[in-house]
Write a protein that holds these residues in place. Structure first.
Motif, PDB file in Angstrom:
ATOM      1  N   UNK A  49     -56.479 -23.213 -14.913  1.00 15.84           N
ATOM      2  CA  UNK A  49     -55.744 -22.077 -15.311  1.00 15.84           C
ATOM      3  C   UNK A  49     -56.591 -21.127 -13.922  1.00 15.84           C
ATOM      4  N   UNK A  50     -55.605 -19.930 -14.471  1.00 15.64           N
ATOM      5  CA  UNK A  50     -55.969 -18.642 -13.352  1.00 15.64           C
ATOM      6  C   UNK A  50     -57.431 -17.648 -13.319  1.00 15.64           C
ATOM      7  N   UNK A  51     -57.891 -18.575 -15.337  1.00 13.56           N
ATOM      8  CA  UNK A  51     -59.158 -17.998 -15.451  1.00 13.56           C
ATOM      9  C   UNK A  51     -61.020 -18.727 -14.578  1.00 13.56           C
ATOM     10  N   UNK A  52     -59.712 -19.762 -14.203  1.00 14.83           N
ATOM     11  CA  UNK A  52     -61.530 -20.854 -13.665  1.00 14.83           C
ATOM     12  C   UNK A  52     -62.663 -20.237 -13.808  1.00 14.83           C
ATOM     13  N   UNK A  53     -62.247 -19.323 -13.000  1.00 13.68           N
ATOM     14  CA  UNK A  53     -63.142 -18.658 -12.269  1.00 13.68           C
ATOM     15  C   UNK A  53     -64.134 -17.820 -13.145  1.00 13.68           C
ATOM     16  N   UNK A  54     -63.941 -17.331 -14.121  1.00 17.69           N
ATOM     17  CA  UNK A  54     -64.451 -17.550 -14.844  1.00 17.69           C
ATOM     18  C   UNK A  54     -64.577 -18.138 -16.290  1.00 17.69           C
ATOM     19  N   UNK A  55     -64.728 -19.296 -16.144  1.00 15.51           N
ATOM     20  CA  UNK A  55     -65.250 -20.416 -17.208  1.00 15.51           C
ATOM     21  C   UNK A  55     -65.983 -20.212 -17.809  1.00 15.51           C
ATOM     22  N   UNK A  56     -67.184 -20.357 -17.175  1.00 13.49           N
ATOM     23  CA  UNK A  56     -68.567 -20.127 -18.062  1.00 13.49           C
ATOM     24  C   UNK A  56     -68.451 -19.815 -19.610  1.00 13.49           C
ATOM     25  N   UNK A  57     -67.981 -17.672 -18.929  1.00 11.11           N
ATOM     26  CA  UNK A  57     -67.512 -16.745 -20.499  1.00 11.11           C
ATOM     27  C   UNK A  57     -67.058 -17.136 -21.167  1.00 11.11           C
ATOM     28  N   UNK A  58     -65.656 -17.626 -20.939  1.00 14.60           N
ATOM     29  CA  UNK A  58     -64.719 -17.752 -21.546  1.00 14.60           C
ATOM     30  C   UNK A  58     -64.849 -19.290 -22.283  1.00 14.60           C
ATOM     31  N   UNK A  59     -65.723 -20.458 -21.594  1.00 17.05           N
ATOM     32  CA  UNK A  59     -65.517 -21.762 -22.467  1.00 17.05           C
ATOM     33  C   UNK A  59     -66.480 -21.010 -23.555  1.00 17.05           C
ATOM     34  N   UNK A  60     -67.736 -20.329 -23.556  1.00 20.09           N
ATOM     35  CA  UNK A  60     -68.144 -19.605 -24.544  1.00 20.09           C
ATOM     36  C   UNK A  60     -67.804 -18.714 -25.800  1.00 20.09           C
ATOM     37  N   UNK A  61     -66.951 -17.838 -25.012  1.00 19.14           N
ATOM     38  CA  UNK A  61     -65.397 -17.055 -25.952  1.00 19.14           C
ATOM     39  C   UNK A  61     -65.029 -18.115 -27.287  1.00 19.14           C
ATOM     40  N   UNK A  62     -64.992 -19.338 -26.067  1.00 21.67           N
ATOM     41  CA  UNK A  62     -63.715 -20.067 -26.855  1.00 21.67           C
ATOM     42  C   UNK A  62     -64.585 -20.847 -28.361  1.00 21.67           C
ATOM     43  N   UNK A  63     -65.884 -21.330 -27.113  1.00 19.16           N
ATOM     44  CA  UNK A  63     -66.672 -21.942 -28.865  1.00 19.16           C
ATOM     45  C   UNK A  63     -67.255 -21.389 -29.552  1.00 19.16           C
ATOM     46  N   UNK A  64     -67.549 -20.321 -29.035  1.00 19.85           N
ATOM     47  CA  UNK A  64     -68.264 -19.031 -30.143  1.00 19.85           C
ATOM     48  C   UNK A  64     -67.222 -18.842 -31.487  1.00 19.85           C
ATOM     49  N   UNK A  65     -65.778 -18.797 -31.087  1.00 17.66           N
ATOM     50  CA  UNK A  65     -65.317 -18.203 -31.963  1.00 17.66           C
ATOM     51  C   UNK A  65     -65.145 -19.013 -32.707  1.00 17.66           C
ATOM     52  N   UNK A  66     -64.153 -20.504 -32.226  1.00 19.81           N
ATOM     53  CA  UNK A  66     -64.186 -21.761 -33.367  1.00 19.81           C
ATOM     54  C   UNK A  66     -64.721 -22.386 -33.889  1.00 19.81           C
ATOM     55  N   UNK A  67     -66.206 -21.765 -33.262  1.00 20.74           N
ATOM     56  CA  UNK A  67     -67.607 -22.481 -34.193  1.00 20.74           C
ATOM     57  C   UNK A  67     -67.267 -21.266 -35.650  1.00 20.74           C
ATOM     58  N   UNK A 116     -58.519 -26.958 -27.700  1.00 18.53           N
ATOM     59  CA  UNK A 116     -59.269 -28.037 -27.097  1.00 18.53           C
ATOM     60  C   UNK A 116     -60.601 -28.352 -28.012  1.00 18.53           C
ATOM     61  N   UNK A 117     -61.115 -27.014 -27.780  1.00 17.81           N
ATOM     62  CA  UNK A 117     -62.429 -27.291 -29.112  1.00 17.81           C
ATOM     63  C   UNK A 117     -62.380 -26.879 -30.762  1.00 17.81           C
TER      64      UNK A 117
END
Length: 563
Positions: free
Chosen positions: A162-180, A420-421
């Motif tokens: 996706x477009x946000x691949x360059x910020x993937x570390x930040x976005x992945x942690x945001x997604x995981x934290x939100x789902x948790x 996905x999470x």
């Protein structure tokens, strides 16, 4: 002698009618698939969509593209519906499912030209579907959902294209934290309540075999708020809720620590007549009495609210000037006209109950789970923050970015990452990504096709050929040579290396175990199921008829009514 010939001609004529509709459907499906074929993989191209209002959307998200484009052909509409189904069911793989369905229908065309009956083709496809799902299950592996590192690696593979691949570390942690955060009360607490005893007020103890996750409602309880301005790196998940609201009166407090919160679903205004009420006033005293009754009514409502000693009152309806006066005197802050969805989110985050009548307000309805209430000005607008919640079962993801277009794209990508999470919490199994799963299914179905008897062998083999479209498209989008790379990949799978796939950046063959691209099994299974089922549905169509319009059906009266 003539009669049989006539019968044969009639059958051929029927077959030609059916063939015409099938060809039309297959062409429409292939056209839709071709539109978004270039949107697969990390080297995906973007589409620029112009909406009727003159706005633009820049995205490579298959679902977002298909949702915006307008088509007239019924089969094309059916294909677009597939991506919506895929998005609602698992949230990812919307591009894959369209490309796969288009290719399966394209592979069905030679079978129809061989004069194999559509019913035979469909039964062979159904058999291939059952075998394909068994193969996906076979090559998948379990994952530990409590291991943050492996979960982030997994989410990264979904947004790496996706477009946000360059910020993937930040976005992945945001997604995981939100789902948790949203799933905390079910997925993790449900394991503990079996060992620590049932929580207070629970109707009955659950059996030890109860499923881990009952519900992870990211649509309702993980809200994404977009505020243009600032850097993307400033995006964060709040341990609570944020609203685009300001206080109703300038003298109210803008910052409260550990507030007692009351949530209402009723207006704090004088009650107007339920029906169209007429009141005739003959003298001035009666008018004064009416005004006095209204004031008494508002005071009574405010006293009922203030009896539970709240610091913050939030209502979905209005708050009258008189009610604001009483609240300011009692040093209580009020917010009005909050959306119902936001109110429900606040109720979950702070542990309050939304009350419909102020007379029913009890001490147990007051929310005390919030650590800090404050109002901040960001840009030109005021925002209310309810943060530092002790056990927030709802959260807000605050996204910052340079422009609205970029923020909208980040939101679409983040929704995919959260889906996905969530899927992995429900089905903690992973399949190799980068086209490896599709290639494994293709190679094994081709081997199994040899044991299929009769003409059904050809359509069964066609599914094996159709599955290759995903790795082939990845190679094409990366700018490499499809024939050479696919031959190499096929050889690896024939040797039993089911985890070999395509590196979407370079187009080379890599082992996904080392490369680290994994997809949730739920997404892969759903893609194959949806694509094959829809292909079967469209193959069953043998004629396209236009329904009668209302003007024709209603006769003269109907026509007159229309005019």
């Amino acid at each position: 002698m003539q009669a049989p010939v006539v019968v044969m001609n009639t059958q051929n004529g029927d077959r030609q009618i059916g063939r015409k509709a099938q060809l039309s459907n297959i062409t429409a499906a292939k056209t839709v698939a071709d539109i978004i074929r270039s949107c697969l993989g990390p080297k995906a191209m973007l589409k620029m969509l112009l909406d009727p209002m003159g706005g633009i959307v820049l995205t490579n998200d298959g679902h977002a593209i298909l949702r915006e484009i307008e088509v007239a052909h019924p089969a094309a509409k059916s294909m677009i519906e597939l991506s919506r189904t895929q998005d609602e069911e698992v949230g990812d793989g919307t591009t894959t499912v369209i490309i796969l369905a288009g290719e399966i229908l394209a592979q069905a065309l030679p079978q129809l030209e061989r004069n194999i009956h559509p019913v035979v083709i469909i039964s062979a496809f159904k058999r291939a579907l059952a075998d394909a799902l068994a193969i996906v299950q076979d090559i998948s592996r379990p994952v530990n959902t409590s291991d943050d590192e492996s979960m982030i690696d997994l989410i990264e593979s979904s947004i790496g294209t996706k477009t946000i691949a360059r910020y993937s570390a930040l976005m992945c942690s945001l997604a995981l934290r939100a789902v948790r955060t949203v799933s905390q009360d079910q997925s993790f607490a449900s394991n503990t309540h079996l060992t620590n005893g049932a929580p207070s007020g629970s109707p009955s103890k659950k059996p030890a075999s109860a499923p881990k996750v009952h519900e992870v409602d990211i649509k309702r309880y993980a809200k994404i708020e977009k505020i243009p301005g600032g850097e993307i790196e400033a995006s964060r998940v709040l341990d609570g809720v944020m609203l685009n609201k300001d206080i109703t009166h300038a003298s109210m407090r803008r910052k409260i620590t550990n507030p007692r919160i009351v949530l209402l679903d009723c207006p704090l205004e004088y009650k107007k007549g339920e029906s169209q009420t007429n009141v005739e006033i003959s003298n001035e005293d009666s008018w004064n009495r009416i005004l006095q009754i209204e004031e008494e009514q508002v005071k009574k409502m405010c006293d009922a609210v203030l009896s539970v000693k709240p610091d913050l009152v939030i209502t979905e309806k209005g708050v009258s000037d008189l009610a604001q006066h009483y609240f300011v005197k009692a040093n209580v802050t009020a917010l009005r006209r909050v959306r119902k969805t936001d109110n429900n989110r606040i109720a979950r985050a702070v542990g309050a109950t939304v009350v419909n009548r102020v007379d029913d307000l009890q001490e147990s309805d007051v929310g005390t789970g919030c650590g800090l209430f404050e109002i901040e000005k960001i840009g030109d607008e005021y925002f209310t923050f309810l943060t530092k919640c002790k056990n927030p079962k709802a959260c807000t993801i605050l996204l910052r970015g340079p422009s609205k277009d970029i923020l909208n794209e980040i939101e679409r990508n983040l929704q995919d990452a959260m889906s996905v999470a969530r899927n992995v919490l429900f089905h903690p199994r992973l399949c190799p990504g980068g086209g490896a799963t599709e290639m494994a299914v293709s190679v094994r179905l081709a081997q199994k096709a040899k044991s299929v008897e009769g003409v059904a062998q050809w359509p069964y083999k066609a599914i094996a050929d159709a599955m290759e479209v995903i790795p082939r498209t990845l190679v094409q989008n990366a700018g490499a040579s499809p024939i050479r790379i696919l031959t190499k990949l096929r050889a690896k799978h024939a040797e039993g290396g089911s985890s070999w796939g395509i590196d979407g950046d370079t187009g080379n063959v890599v082992d996904m175990k080392e490369y680290g691209v994994w997809d949730p099994e739920a997404v892969k299974s759903q893609s194959i199921k949806t694509a094959l089922e829809s292909a079967c549905l469209l193959l069953r169509v043998d004629d396209i008829c236009s329904a009668k319009s209302a003007k024709q059906g209603g006769g003269d009266m109907g026509a007159g009514g229309e005019d």
